[in-house]
Design a protein around this motif. Structure first.
Motif, PDB file in Angstrom:
ATOM      1  N   SER A 150       0.831  -1.208   0.000  1.00 12.27           N
ATOM      2  CA  SER A 150       0.000   0.000   0.000  1.00 12.27           C
ATOM      3  C   SER A 150       0.866   1.258   0.000  1.00 12.27           C
ATOM      4  O   SER A 150       2.084   1.209   0.148  1.00 12.27           O
ATOM      5  N   TRP A 151       0.191   2.396  -0.108  1.00 12.71           N
ATOM      6  CA  TRP A 151       0.851   3.688  -0.106  1.00 12.71           C
ATOM      7  C   TRP A 151       1.229   4.075   1.325  1.00 12.71           C
ATOM      8  O   TRP A 151       0.680   3.571   2.302  1.00 12.71           O
ATOM      9  N   TRP A 152       2.159   5.006   1.425  1.00 12.08           N
ATOM     10  CA  TRP A 152       2.535   5.550   2.731  1.00 12.08           C
ATOM     11  C   TRP A 152       1.375   6.375   3.287  1.00 12.08           C
ATOM     12  O   TRP A 152       0.801   7.211   2.599  1.00 12.08           O
ATOM     13  N   GLU A 153       1.028   6.131   4.549  1.00 11.41           N
ATOM     14  CA  GLU A 153       0.044   6.965   5.247  1.00 11.41           C
ATOM     15  C   GLU A 153       0.714   7.633   6.445  1.00 11.41           C
ATOM     16  O   GLU A 153       0.974   8.820   6.427  1.00 11.41           O
ATOM     17  N   THR A 154       0.980   6.849   7.476  1.00 10.38           N
ATOM     18  CA  THR A 154       1.721   7.335   8.640  1.00 10.38           C
ATOM     19  C   THR A 154       2.646   6.208   9.086  1.00 10.38           C
ATOM     20  O   THR A 154       2.675   5.130   8.489  1.00 10.38           O
ATOM     21  N   LYS A 155       3.362   6.436  10.154  1.00 12.57           N
ATOM     22  CA  LYS A 155       4.262   5.403  10.671  1.00 12.57           C
ATOM     23  C   LYS A 155       3.503   4.252  11.331  1.00 12.57           C
ATOM     24  O   LYS A 155       4.101   3.227  11.666  1.00 12.57           O
ATOM     25  N   THR A 156       2.193   4.433  11.512  1.00 12.15           N
ATOM     26  CA  THR A 156       1.398   3.377  12.144  1.00 12.15           C
ATOM     27  C   THR A 156       0.247   2.900  11.251  1.00 12.15           C
ATOM     28  O   THR A 156      -0.620   2.170  11.697  1.00 12.15           O
ATOM     29  N   LYS A 157       0.244   3.331   9.985  1.00  9.43           N
ATOM     30  CA  LYS A 157      -0.820   2.930   9.059  1.00  9.43           C
ATOM     31  C   LYS A 157      -0.233   2.723   7.671  1.00  9.43           C
ATOM     32  O   LYS A 157       0.798   3.303   7.320  1.00  9.43           O
ATOM     33  N   GLY A 158      -0.896   1.904   6.872  1.00  9.45           N
ATOM     34  CA  GLY A 158      -0.506   1.729   5.480  1.00  9.45           C
ATOM     35  C   GLY A 158       0.809   0.991   5.322  1.00  9.45           C
ATOM     36  O   GLY A 158       1.079  -0.002   5.992  1.00  9.45           O
ATOM     37  N   PHE A 159       1.643   1.483   4.414  1.00  9.51           N
ATOM     38  CA  PHE A 159       2.869   0.782   4.058  1.00  9.51           C
ATOM     39  C   PHE A 159       3.758   0.469   5.252  1.00  9.51           C
ATOM     40  O   PHE A 159       4.322  -0.632   5.334  1.00  9.51           O
ATOM     41  N   ALA A 160       3.902   1.409   6.158  1.00 14.74           N
ATOM     42  CA  ALA A 160       4.824   1.228   7.287  1.00 14.74           C
ATOM     43  C   ALA A 160       4.497  -0.043   8.070  1.00 14.74           C
ATOM     44  O   ALA A 160       5.394  -0.820   8.430  1.00 14.74           O
ATOM     45  N   VAL A 161       3.222  -0.268   8.327  1.00 13.20           N
ATOM     46  CA  VAL A 161       2.794  -1.456   9.078  1.00 13.20           C
ATOM     47  C   VAL A 161       2.976  -2.707   8.229  1.00 13.20           C
ATOM     48  O   VAL A 161       3.467  -3.740   8.714  1.00 13.20           O
ATOM     49  N   GLU A 162       2.622  -2.633   6.953  1.00  7.06           N
ATOM     50  CA  GLU A 162       2.745  -3.790   6.070  1.00  7.06           C
ATOM     51  C   GLU A 162       4.202  -4.225   5.934  1.00  7.06           C
ATOM     52  O   GLU A 162       4.508  -5.422   5.960  1.00  7.06           O
ATOM     53  N   TRP A 163       5.083  -3.257   5.783  1.00  8.68           N
ATOM     54  CA  TRP A 163       6.502  -3.601   5.632  1.00  8.68           C
ATOM     55  C   TRP A 163       7.046  -4.265   6.890  1.00  8.68           C
ATOM     56  O   TRP A 163       7.790  -5.250   6.810  1.00  8.68           O
ATOM     57  N   GLU A 164       6.685  -3.762   8.041  1.00  7.99           N
ATOM     58  CA  GLU A 164       7.161  -4.362   9.289  1.00  7.99           C
ATOM     59  C   GLU A 164       6.666  -5.796   9.425  1.00  7.99           C
ATOM     60  O   GLU A 164       7.413  -6.679   9.859  1.00  7.99           O
ATOM     61  N   HIS A 165       5.419  -6.045   9.066  1.00  9.88           N
ATOM     62  CA  HIS A 165       4.889  -7.407   9.104  1.00  9.88           C
ATOM     63  C   HIS A 165       5.667  -8.312   8.143  1.00  9.88           C
ATOM     64  O   HIS A 165       6.009  -9.454   8.473  1.00  9.88           O
ATOM     65  N   PHE A 166       5.949  -7.787   6.967  1.00  8.98           N
ATOM     66  CA  PHE A 166       6.675  -8.577   5.979  1.00  8.98           C
ATOM     67  C   PHE A 166       8.088  -8.888   6.457  1.00  8.98           C
ATOM     68  O   PHE A 166       8.570 -10.020   6.310  1.00  8.98           O
ATOM     69  N   VAL A 167       8.762  -7.904   7.011  1.00 11.59           N
ATOM     70  CA  VAL A 167      10.130  -8.102   7.524  1.00 11.59           C
ATOM     71  C   VAL A 167      10.138  -9.191   8.591  1.00 11.59           C
ATOM     72  O   VAL A 167      10.996 -10.082   8.591  1.00 11.59           O
ATOM     73  N   GLN A 168       9.197  -9.118   9.503  1.00 10.76           N
ATOM     74  CA  GLN A 168       9.140 -10.107  10.587  1.00 10.76           C
ATOM     75  C   GLN A 168       8.928 -11.517  10.054  1.00 10.76           C
ATOM     76  O   GLN A 168       9.501 -12.475  10.571  1.00 10.76           O
ATOM     77  N   ARG A 169       8.127 -11.651   9.009  1.00  6.43           N
ATOM     78  CA  ARG A 169       7.799 -12.974   8.482  1.00  6.43           C
ATOM     79  C   ARG A 169       8.838 -13.506   7.498  1.00  6.43           C
ATOM     80  O   ARG A 169       9.016 -14.726   7.393  1.00  6.43           O
ATOM     81  N   CYS A 170       9.506 -12.610   6.781  1.00  4.73           N
ATOM     82  CA  CYS A 170      10.309 -13.079   5.659  1.00  4.73           C
ATOM     83  C   CYS A 170      11.758 -12.624   5.662  1.00  4.73           C
ATOM     84  O   CYS A 170      12.649 -13.384   5.290  1.00  4.73           O
ATOM     85  N   VAL A 171      12.010 -11.390   6.066  1.00  4.53           N
ATOM     86  CA  VAL A 171      13.342 -10.814   5.903  1.00  4.53           C
ATOM     87  C   VAL A 171      14.224 -11.033   7.114  1.00  4.53           C
ATOM     88  O   VAL A 171      15.395 -11.416   6.995  1.00  4.53           O
ATOM     89  N   SER A 172      13.702 -10.799   8.306  1.00  4.02           N
ATOM     90  CA  SER A 172      14.535 -10.811   9.503  1.00  4.02           C
ATOM     91  C   SER A 172      15.143 -12.175   9.784  1.00  4.02           C
ATOM     92  O   SER A 172      16.200 -12.276  10.408  1.00  4.02           O
ATOM     93  N   ASN A 173      14.501 -13.247   9.303  1.00  2.00           N
ATOM     94  CA  ASN A 173      15.010 -14.591   9.561  1.00  2.00           C
ATOM     95  C   ASN A 173      15.820 -15.153   8.396  1.00  2.00           C
ATOM     96  O   ASN A 173      16.174 -16.329   8.396  1.00  2.00           O
TER      97      ASN A 173
END
Length: 271
Positions: A150-173
């Protein structure tokens, strides 16, 4: 290794059959190892089909329909002598008539996983985002993802939240993952900077020894109706220390015909 990412805008473009054929010719000519596609559509009213032997299913796999854009590409490429394994999973309903999702085509078999990155999970909500990850057992990189954020909204909505979820599931490990797709966040924006905060990912555009082309959209498109300037919002992020020998914008009307409202990105990695 040669990789393509493209937001296909499939079956929505003017002259969709003609553009399908142009894309098919491009894929056959370029002979990619891995192809990451976004906005891969199938009509809600199209008949369901059996999963082909080359299809890599995810858990809770949505049915494959006869006009699934990725399936059609794979079948036509096979007829031309080029074989791919592929996976696809729906993200949400698009334009009220399509099941829209992400796909991966690869010459080697893979284990497919669908990762819901948005707080929304209702497929009738366009904000629901489900990205597709391919894990390869016998080759490197081990993982390649096809993503549509998604597009950037705020640090707690939209892309920011989606990216953090993705990192936790796929990138960080994983130290060995390539992330492709439509990020809906222009280069140097807050969202782009958030991606680079990951210690394991680098922008292939910045790493490439040679590069041609930059912006992946030139004007207003769906989701960017107020846009008036060229933007780079499609990316391939690679593991740190990856040797990117070449980066090229493709399907842009210069090096190859335009087939979507986005241009594609092609990279080549040192073996």
């Amino acid at each position: 290794m040669k990789i393509l990412t493209l937001n296909t805008h499939s079956w929505i473009e003017e002259a969709p059959i003609e553009k399908f054929e142009l894309l098919l010719d491009h894929l056959f000519t370029e002979d990619y190892d891995v192809i990451a596609l976004q906005e891969v559509n199938q009509r809600l009213d199209a008949p369901c089909i059996k999963f082909p032997m080359t299809f890599c299913q995810v858990e809770h796999q949505v049915s494959l329909r006869a006009d699934n854009f990725a399936h059609c590409l794979v079948e036509r490429l096979r007829e031309k002598g080029l074989s791919y394994y592929f996976g696809w999973q729906m993200s949400h309903i698009g334009y009220d008539i399509f099941e829209e999702g992400n796909a991966i085509l690869a010459k080697k078999p893979f284990v497919a996983e669908a990762i819901t990155v948005s707080p929304q999970v209702d497929p009738h909500d366009y904000r629901t985002r489900v990205n597709l990850v391919a894990t390869f057992v016998t080759s490197s990189p081990k993982k390649i993802a096809s993503c549509h954020f998604s597009w950037w909204e705020t640090k707690t909505k939209g892309f920011a939240v989606e990216w953090e979820h993705f990192v936790q599931r796929c990138v960080s490990n994983s130290q060995d993952v390539i992330v492709c797709g439509d990020f809906n966040n222009p280069a140097l924006s807050e969202g782009y900077q958030q991606i680079l905060e990951s210690e394991t990912l680098r922008d292939s555009y910045q790493l490439a020894k040679t590069k041609q082309g930059e912006a992946t959209i030139l004007k207003k498109i769906d989701g960017w109706e107020q846009n008036t300037t060229p933007l780079r919002i499609d990316y391939i992020f690679v593991p740190d220390k990856t040797v990117v020998t070449r980066y090229q914008r493709v399907l842009d009307g210069e090096h190859s015909p335009i087939v979507s409202d986005h241009f594609g990105i092609q990279i080549e990695l040192e073996k």
